[in-house]
Design a protein around this motif. Structure first.
Motif, short mmCIF file in Angstrom:
data_model
loop_
_atom_site.label_atom_id
_atom_site.label_comp_id
_atom_site.label_asym_id
_atom_site.label_seq_id
_atom_site.Cartn_x
_atom_site.Cartn_y
_atom_site.Cartn_z
N ASP A 1 24.71 31.98 41.36
CA ASP A 1 25.13 33.27 41.90
C ASP A 1 26.54 33.63 41.43
O ASP A 1 27.39 32.75 41.26
CB ASP A 1 25.12 33.24 43.43
CG ASP A 1 23.73 33.03 44.00
OD1 ASP A 1 22.76 33.45 43.34
OD2 ASP A 1 23.62 32.42 45.08
N THR A 2 26.78 34.91 41.25
CA THR A 2 28.11 35.39 40.87
C THR A 2 28.46 36.61 41.72
O THR A 2 27.58 37.23 42.34
CB THR A 2 28.17 35.79 39.39
OG1 THR A 2 27.20 36.83 39.14
CG2 THR A 2 27.88 34.59 38.49
N GLY A 3 29.73 36.91 41.76
CA GLY A 3 30.16 38.07 42.53
C GLY A 3 31.62 38.36 42.29
O GLY A 3 32.28 37.73 41.46
N ALA A 4 32.13 39.33 43.04
CA ALA A 4 33.53 39.73 42.91
C ALA A 4 34.12 39.99 44.28
O ALA A 4 33.48 40.62 45.13
CB ALA A 4 33.64 40.98 42.04
N ILE B 1 40.69 40.04 38.40
CA ILE B 1 40.37 41.47 38.27
C ILE B 1 41.69 42.24 38.37
O ILE B 1 42.48 42.02 39.29
CB ILE B 1 39.41 41.91 39.39
CG1 ILE B 1 38.10 41.11 39.30
CG2 ILE B 1 39.13 43.40 39.30
CD1 ILE B 1 37.18 41.30 40.50
N LEU B 2 41.92 43.09 37.39
CA LEU B 2 43.16 43.84 37.33
C LEU B 2 42.92 45.33 37.50
O LEU B 2 41.89 45.86 37.05
CB LEU B 2 43.88 43.60 36.00
CG LEU B 2 44.24 42.15 35.63
CD1 LEU B 2 45.00 42.12 34.32
CD2 LEU B 2 45.05 41.49 36.74
N ASP B 3 43.87 45.99 38.13
CA ASP B 3 43.84 47.44 38.29
C ASP B 3 45.20 47.98 37.86
O ASP B 3 46.19 47.84 38.58
CB ASP B 3 43.54 47.80 39.75
CG ASP B 3 43.37 49.31 39.94
OD1 ASP B 3 43.50 50.07 38.95
OD2 ASP B 3 43.11 49.73 41.09
N ASP B 4 45.25 48.52 36.65
CA ASP B 4 46.50 49.05 36.08
C ASP B 4 47.59 47.97 36.07
O ASP B 4 48.74 48.23 36.44
CB ASP B 4 46.95 50.28 36.87
CG ASP B 4 48.04 51.07 36.13
OD1 ASP B 4 48.10 50.98 34.88
OD2 ASP B 4 48.84 51.75 36.81
N ALA C 1 48.00 45.38 37.95
CA ALA C 1 48.14 44.65 39.21
C ALA C 1 46.86 43.88 39.50
O ALA C 1 45.76 44.34 39.18
CB ALA C 1 48.45 45.61 40.35
N VAL C 2 46.99 42.74 40.11
CA VAL C 2 45.82 41.94 40.46
C VAL C 2 45.10 42.59 41.64
O VAL C 2 45.71 42.92 42.65
CB VAL C 2 46.23 40.50 40.78
CG1 VAL C 2 45.04 39.70 41.29
CG2 VAL C 2 46.82 39.83 39.56
N ALA C 3 43.79 42.74 41.48
CA ALA C 3 43.00 43.45 42.49
C ALA C 3 41.84 42.61 43.01
O ALA C 3 41.02 43.10 43.79
CB ALA C 3 42.46 44.77 41.92
N GLY C 4 41.75 41.34 42.59
CA GLY C 4 40.67 40.50 43.08
C GLY C 4 40.29 39.44 42.07
O GLY C 4 40.97 39.24 41.05
N VAL C 5 39.20 38.76 42.34
CA VAL C 5 38.70 37.71 41.45
C VAL C 5 37.17 37.76 41.40
O VAL C 5 36.53 38.22 42.34
CB VAL C 5 39.12 36.29 41.92
CG1 VAL C 5 40.63 36.15 41.95
CG2 VAL C 5 38.52 35.96 43.28
N THR C 6 36.63 37.29 40.30
CA THR C 6 35.19 37.07 40.25
C THR C 6 34.93 35.60 40.57
O THR C 6 35.81 34.75 40.39
CB THR C 6 34.59 37.40 38.88
OG1 THR C 6 35.23 36.59 37.87
CG2 THR C 6 34.80 38.87 38.53
N ALA D 1 39.14 46.57 37.14
CA ALA D 1 38.54 46.88 38.43
C ALA D 1 37.52 48.01 38.34
O ALA D 1 36.53 48.03 39.09
CB ALA D 1 39.64 47.26 39.43
N SER D 2 37.73 48.93 37.40
CA SER D 2 36.80 50.05 37.26
C SER D 2 35.42 49.61 36.79
O SER D 2 34.44 50.33 36.96
CB SER D 2 37.37 51.08 36.29
OG SER D 2 37.51 50.52 34.98
N ALA D 3 35.36 48.39 36.22
CA ALA D 3 34.08 47.89 35.72
C ALA D 3 33.28 47.18 36.80
O ALA D 3 32.11 46.82 36.57
CB ALA D 3 34.32 46.95 34.54
N VAL D 4 33.89 46.94 37.96
CA VAL D 4 33.19 46.25 39.04
C VAL D 4 32.43 47.28 39.88
O VAL D 4 33.03 48.18 40.46
CB VAL D 4 34.17 45.46 39.92
CG1 VAL D 4 33.42 44.73 41.04
CG2 VAL D 4 34.96 44.46 39.09
#
Length: 490
Positions: free
Chosen positions: A220-223, A204-207, A209-214, A12-15
């Motif tokens: 087009d791409t996104g998160a 997308i993971l944060d420590d 835990a799942v925190a989202g998806v790309t 997640a920190s990379a988004v």
């Protein structure tokens, strides 16, 4: 890129830029995803669905529309077929390879409520019963037997009751498409966002835990930032690499039951976050020998001339046992008095012979074996008995009026179809589990990419996928919404 590759996860920190911020994101709008989405939204969550196809539905839109429900539904009561959650539980436990008792218990005890929920959604099951042995009732009758409830030994382990509830659409395809339409209507009423031709690509993971998806939409791409993700992206029957690795029998039949996007991506996304899988080597493979049901009075033998299954079994149970025979070869043998050609032949008529000895020679069965097998069957059938496989009396009849005909049930000869049943390991609320049994924070799975009630073809009943997909999809969506709400108050 191999179809076995596991997508990388993203920290997640990379988004640096989030296209959306929601409570729950659902990957796929089939029966599992649709029910998860509306249930999460009904609990107050902000929900976004990402659907790779241009329309909703997935494989659900191709299904005939059976929901396996029981315990005393309004249709069962109206048609005079008493049932209880306990008898339904006993049957499903007996049919399971490795029964997950908490899931089966929840499903059976919640079955009547789930029936009522479907009717509240707008699915009005007809209060009528179809009594014949069929793959799916040809009309709009609301109830029929769709499993092995009356087949030994299960008939001795639980009181039989019909539980195949059909959406009132004539014919044997697309009945479930109506349910998708109703789910889309409910989703719109609840403010669920649905983004088509948009596929999830990475979790997308944060420590941990799942925190989202790309996501990807053409170029087009996104998160999407999300506090919970529900994967409901189907099975893997369209992924030739996964089929070859896990269920090679599926690679040997003419066609599969699935949509373009049943490529296992949802399962592999779950695995990328540490999710375990179950029953990945199992599949539903079938070439029904009925209707007409009169053919079930005959005998099914392997290439050695031996019976190996009760002929009145549900079609995928019979087919599952065919897969276990030498060379996955088998034949249905009937005499002239019981010969009828199927209207839609999925098993291949071979020929007829004046004597059983000629038939043995032509089919390559060791001399005398088929004669002995049929003589034993005929002798017992004349007494109304089948001590070897306990076939129901209505399907017992001596096959002693020659000439005799043979149909080919062999893999590669009969017109087999199938789909995968293995998927991500989940708990009763749809949370994806690691190998150690601990849930992955924020990650859920439902529908064909999750392992719930369907574990193999031998224990399958028509309506299991739609029934479990919708029921556990609802549980996953509701649990995800409650977990998000609880986290917000902390």
């Amino acid at each position: 890129m191999s179809g076995l590759d596991i997508p990388a996860t993203i920290d997640a920190s990379a988004v640096t830029d989030w296209s959306d911020d929601v409570d729950v994101v659902v990957i796929g709008f089939g029966i599992g995803g649709g029910c998860a989405a509306v249930s999460a939204a009904a609990c107050g969550a902000r929900v976004l669905v990402l659907e790779r196809a241009a329309v909703a539905g997935g494989t659900t839109a191709l299904a005939g529309g059976h929901f396996y429900l029981g315990g005393g539904t309004a249709v069962q009561q109206a048609t005079g077929h008493p049932d209880s959650a306990e008898e339904m539980y006993s049957y499903l436990v007996a049919m399971s390879r490795e029964p997950e008792h908490d899931k089966i218990r929840a499903y059976c005890e919640g079955s009547v409520e789930h029936f009522d929920w479907l009717e509240d959604l707008g699915v009005h099951f007809e209060r009528s019963y179809y009594p014949d042995k069929a793959v799916i009732q040809p009309g709009t009758e609301g109830l029929m037997y769709t499993g092995n409830e009356k087949v030994w030994p299960y008939s001795d382990l639980a009181v039989a009751a019909p539980r195949g509830h059909k959406v009132p659409v004539p014919g044997d395809t697309q009945g479930a498409a109506l349910v998708i339409e109703l789910l889309l209507k409910r989703a719109a009423e609840l403010g669920v966002g649905v983004r088509y031709e948009t596929g999830a690509t990475h979790l997308i993971l944060d420590d941990g835990a799942v925190a989202g998806v790309t996501w990807k939409h053409f170029g087009d791409t996104g998160a999407v930032r999300a506090r919970a993700v529900v994967i409901a992206a189907g099975g893997f029957v369209m992924n030739s690499d996964m089929v070859a690795a896990y269920t090679p029998k599926l690679a040997e039949k003419p066609f599969v039951l699935g949509s373009t996007y049943d490529d296992g991506l949802g399962i592999r996304l779950g695995m990328s976050a540490g999710g375990a899988t179950k029953h990945m080597d199992q599949a539903f493979i079938t070439a029904p020998v009925y209707p007409p049901s009169v053919l079930l009075t005959g005998i099914i033998v392997n290439k050695l001339g031996q019976r190996f299954v009760a002929e009145d079994s549900y079609h995928s149970r019979t087919s599952g046992f065919v897969m276990d025979q030498p060379d996955s070869a088998a034949f249905l043998i009937v005499d002239e008095a019981h010969l009828q050609r199927p209207n839609f032949p999925l098993i291949k008529f071979i020929d007829g012979w004046e004597t059983l000895q000629e038939m043995e020679s032509a089919l390559g069965i060791p001399a005398g074996n088929l004669v002995d097998t049929l003589n034993r069957y005929n002798e017992n059938a004349a007494k109304g008995q089948d001590p070897d496989f306990h076939k129901q009396p209505e399907f017992l009849a001596p096959q002693d009026k020659g000439p005799w005909a043979a149909f080919d049930l062999s893999l590669g000869k009969a017109l087999y179809s199938g789909f995968t049943v293995g998927g991500l390991a989940t708990d009763v609320d749809g949370r994806v589990l690691r190998e150690d049994g601990h849930a992955i924070a924020g990650l859920y799975a439902a529908g064909a990419c999750a392992s719930t009630l369907a574990q193999d073809g031998k224990g399958y009943s028509s309506g299991t996928q739609l029934g479990a997909g919708s029921f556990f999809g609802r549980r996953a969506g509701a649990h995800a919404a409650r977990a998000v709400a609880s986290a917000k108050t902390v």
